[in-house]
Write a protein that holds these residues in place. Sequence first.
Motif, PDB file in Angstrom:
ATOM      1  N   VAL A   1       0.840  -1.198   0.000  1.00  0.00           N
ATOM      2  CA  VAL A   1       0.000   0.000   0.000  1.00  0.00           C
ATOM      3  C   VAL A   1       0.876   1.249   0.000  1.00  0.00           C
ATOM      4  N   TYR A   2       1.820   1.306   0.940  1.00  0.00           N
ATOM      5  CA  TYR A   2       2.778   2.419   0.921  1.00  0.00           C
ATOM      6  C   TYR A   2       3.985   2.079   1.774  1.00  0.00           C
ATOM      7  N   PRO A   3       5.150   2.628   1.421  1.00  0.00           N
ATOM      8  CA  PRO A   3       6.334   2.502   2.262  1.00  0.00           C
ATOM      9  C   PRO A   3       6.467   3.734   3.152  1.00  0.00           C
ATOM     10  N   ALA A   4       6.985   3.534   4.356  1.00  0.00           N
ATOM     11  CA  ALA A   4       7.300   4.645   5.250  1.00  0.00           C
ATOM     12  C   ALA A   4       8.780   4.562   5.600  1.00  0.00           C
ATOM     13  N   PHE A   5       9.436   5.698   5.667  1.00  0.00           N
ATOM     14  CA  PHE A   5      10.880   5.740   5.853  1.00  0.00           C
ATOM     15  C   PHE A   5      11.237   6.007   7.309  1.00  0.00           C
ATOM     16  N   SER A   6      12.224   5.247   7.790  1.00  0.00           N
ATOM     17  CA  SER A   6      12.616   5.345   9.197  1.00  0.00           C
ATOM     18  C   SER A   6      14.001   5.940   9.387  1.00  0.00           C
ATOM     19  N   GLY A   7      14.591   6.489   8.317  1.00  0.00           N
ATOM     20  CA  GLY A   7      15.913   7.098   8.421  1.00  0.00           C
ATOM     21  C   GLY A   7      17.002   6.169   7.927  1.00  0.00           C
ATOM     22  N   GLY A   8      18.203   6.707   7.825  1.00  0.00           N
ATOM     23  CA  GLY A   8      19.328   5.912   7.344  1.00  0.00           C
ATOM     24  C   GLY A   8      19.803   4.907   8.372  1.00  0.00           C
ATOM     25  N   VAL A   9      20.427   3.833   7.876  1.00  0.00           N
ATOM     26  CA  VAL A   9      21.000   2.808   8.753  1.00  0.00           C
ATOM     27  C   VAL A   9      22.376   3.255   9.211  1.00  0.00           C
ATOM     28  N   GLN A  10      22.568   3.273  10.514  1.00  0.00           N
ATOM     29  CA  GLN A  10      23.838   3.682  11.112  1.00  0.00           C
ATOM     30  C   GLN A  10      24.450   2.491  11.861  1.00  0.00           C
ATOM     31  N   VAL A  11      25.675   2.639  12.293  1.00  0.00           N
ATOM     32  CA  VAL A  11      26.364   1.587  13.028  1.00  0.00           C
ATOM     33  C   VAL A  11      26.421   1.963  14.515  1.00  0.00           C
ATOM     34  N   PHE A  12      25.812   1.136  15.353  1.00  0.00           N
ATOM     35  CA  PHE A  12      25.904   1.263  16.804  1.00  0.00           C
ATOM     36  C   PHE A  12      26.949   0.249  17.275  1.00  0.00           C
ATOM     37  N   SER A  13      28.049   0.735  17.838  1.00  0.00           N
ATOM     38  CA  SER A  13      29.148  -0.158  18.197  1.00  0.00           C
ATOM     39  C   SER A  13      29.519  -0.016  19.671  1.00  0.00           C
TER      40      SER A  13
ATOM     41  N   ASN B   1      21.205   0.016  12.771  1.00  0.00           N
ATOM     42  CA  ASN B   1      19.853   0.493  13.051  1.00  0.00           C
ATOM     43  C   ASN B   1      19.759   1.969  12.692  1.00  0.00           C
ATOM     44  N   ALA B   2      18.538   2.427  12.514  1.00  0.00           N
ATOM     45  CA  ALA B   2      18.301   3.859  12.347  1.00  0.00           C
ATOM     46  C   ALA B   2      18.423   4.542  13.703  1.00  0.00           C
ATOM     47  N   VAL B   3      18.732   5.821  13.698  1.00  0.00           N
ATOM     48  CA  VAL B   3      18.949   6.559  14.943  1.00  0.00           C
ATOM     49  C   VAL B   3      17.708   6.542  15.822  1.00  0.00           C
ATOM     50  N   VAL B   4      16.543   6.847  15.248  1.00  0.00           N
ATOM     51  CA  VAL B   4      15.323   6.950  16.049  1.00  0.00           C
ATOM     52  C   VAL B   4      14.945   5.585  16.616  1.00  0.00           C
ATOM     53  N   THR B   5      14.934   4.573  15.762  1.00  0.00           N
ATOM     54  CA  THR B   5      14.605   3.222  16.234  1.00  0.00           C
ATOM     55  C   THR B   5      15.643   2.743  17.236  1.00  0.00           C
ATOM     56  N   GLY B   6      16.904   3.048  16.971  1.00  0.00           N
ATOM     57  CA  GLY B   6      17.963   2.656  17.898  1.00  0.00           C
ATOM     58  C   GLY B   6      17.794   3.273  19.260  1.00  0.00           C
ATOM     59  N   TYR B   7      17.343   4.523  19.289  1.00  0.00           N
ATOM     60  CA  TYR B   7      17.109   5.164  20.586  1.00  0.00           C
ATOM     61  C   TYR B   7      15.977   4.470  21.333  1.00  0.00           C
ATOM     62  N   PHE B   8      14.853   4.240  20.655  1.00  0.00           N
ATOM     63  CA  PHE B   8      13.706   3.620  21.323  1.00  0.00           C
ATOM     64  C   PHE B   8      14.019   2.195  21.778  1.00  0.00           C
ATOM     65  N   GLN B   9      14.920   1.527  21.060  1.00  0.00           N
ATOM     66  CA  GLN B   9      15.326   0.182  21.467  1.00  0.00           C
ATOM     67  C   GLN B   9      16.514   0.204  22.419  1.00  0.00           C
TER      68      GLN B   9
END
Length: 337
Positions: free
Chosen positions: A142-154, A211-219
Motif C-alpha cells: 500500500v505504501y512505504p514509510a521511511f525510518s531514516g538511514g541505517v547507522q552503526v551502533f558499536s 539500526n536507524a537513529v530513532v529506532t535505535g534510541y527507542f530500542q
Amino acid sequence: MNRFTHCVIGLCISLLLIPTFAQAESPRVLRLASWGPPKHYLSQSRNAWIEAVNERAAGRIQIIEYPGGQLYGPKDMHRAVARGLIAMGVILQPRLMATVPLLQGVYLPFAYDTMEQAANAYAGESLAIIQQAMQEKNLQLVYPAFSGGVQVFSAQGGIDGIADIKNLRVLATSPMVTDLLHKLEAAPDTSIPQSEQYMALKRGVADAMLNAVVTGYFQRNHEVAPFVTLTDMSFPTVLMTVNLDVWNSLPEDIQQIMLEEGEKQKAYSLGASAAMEAHFKQVISENGGKVSALPAGTRSLIQQASQQVWQEWAQRNGPQAQRLLELNLPQPAPSQE
C-alpha cells in the motif's frame, strides 16, 4: 381477531428483519497487525492513515489495529499476511528480502546519499517491478514509510577507516549488507533477530548492530553500543501491506483511498524522519553516546566495494534485478568524442 393476528405477524416479521438490516450496514472489519513503540513517529503516522481511511470509507470498511506485536512481530509478519492469517500487516523491509529478493534493489548499501534518492526507487517503473514481485508472494504494497538511514551502533568505538570494520562482529539482517561486510573483512552475524540484539551486545556476543537513529534510541541500543557512526548505509522502509486476496476483494474506490492516504504518509515519513533523526542524535549524545560521521574518504572506498556486491546480486536475480539497478543507480555520463 384476524386484525390482531395480522398485527402480531407483522410485528414478528419486523423484529426478524432488524438484525438483517443491522448486519447489512455493519462495516467490513480488516485487522491490522503492527509492532514497534507507540510513540515512534511511524506509529503515529500509521494511526493517522487508519483514521483517514476509515473516515473516507464512510462505514464500508473499518481497519482495527492490533499494535505492539501482540499478534505478530517483524520476524513473522510477512508470512502471516501472505498466508491470510491476518488481513493487513506492517512489514520491516529487510525481513522480506529473503522472500522477495527484488526488494533489495531499493535497499542497495551505500548506493544513495540521501533518503530522497532512495524514495525515488518507490515510484514509476521501479515501483511496478517491486509491486509485481510482492504480488507473486500474495502481498499487496500500500505504501512505504521511511525510518531514516541505517547507522552503526558499536561497543568498540567509532568507525573512521576500513581497518575499524575488519573483524567487527556485526549483527545484520540484509543478505546484501552481509555480503558487503564479508568483503570488508568484518564478521557479520544474521542469526540473532533484532528483538534479541540488545542482549547480544550486552553479553558481548557481538560488537555492533545496524539500526536507524530513532529506532535505535527507542530500542535503547546506545546503552550497550554507545559509539554511533552515521553511515547512511541504506534507507530501510516499513511497508504497509495487505493480503493480496483480501486486497482483490475490496472495491476499487476503497483501494484508491488506501493508496492516496498512503502517499500522504509516505511523504510525511520523509520529512519527519530527518527531523526526528536530528533530535535523537542530540538525545543520544546527552545520554552518553558518542555520535560521529563516517569520513567521506572511507565512504567512497566502501561504495567502490559495494558496486561489485550490487552487480553480483543482479546477476543472481535476473533481468528485473538488473533493470532496478539501471533505474535507481546513477548512470555514468556518455563519453563525448
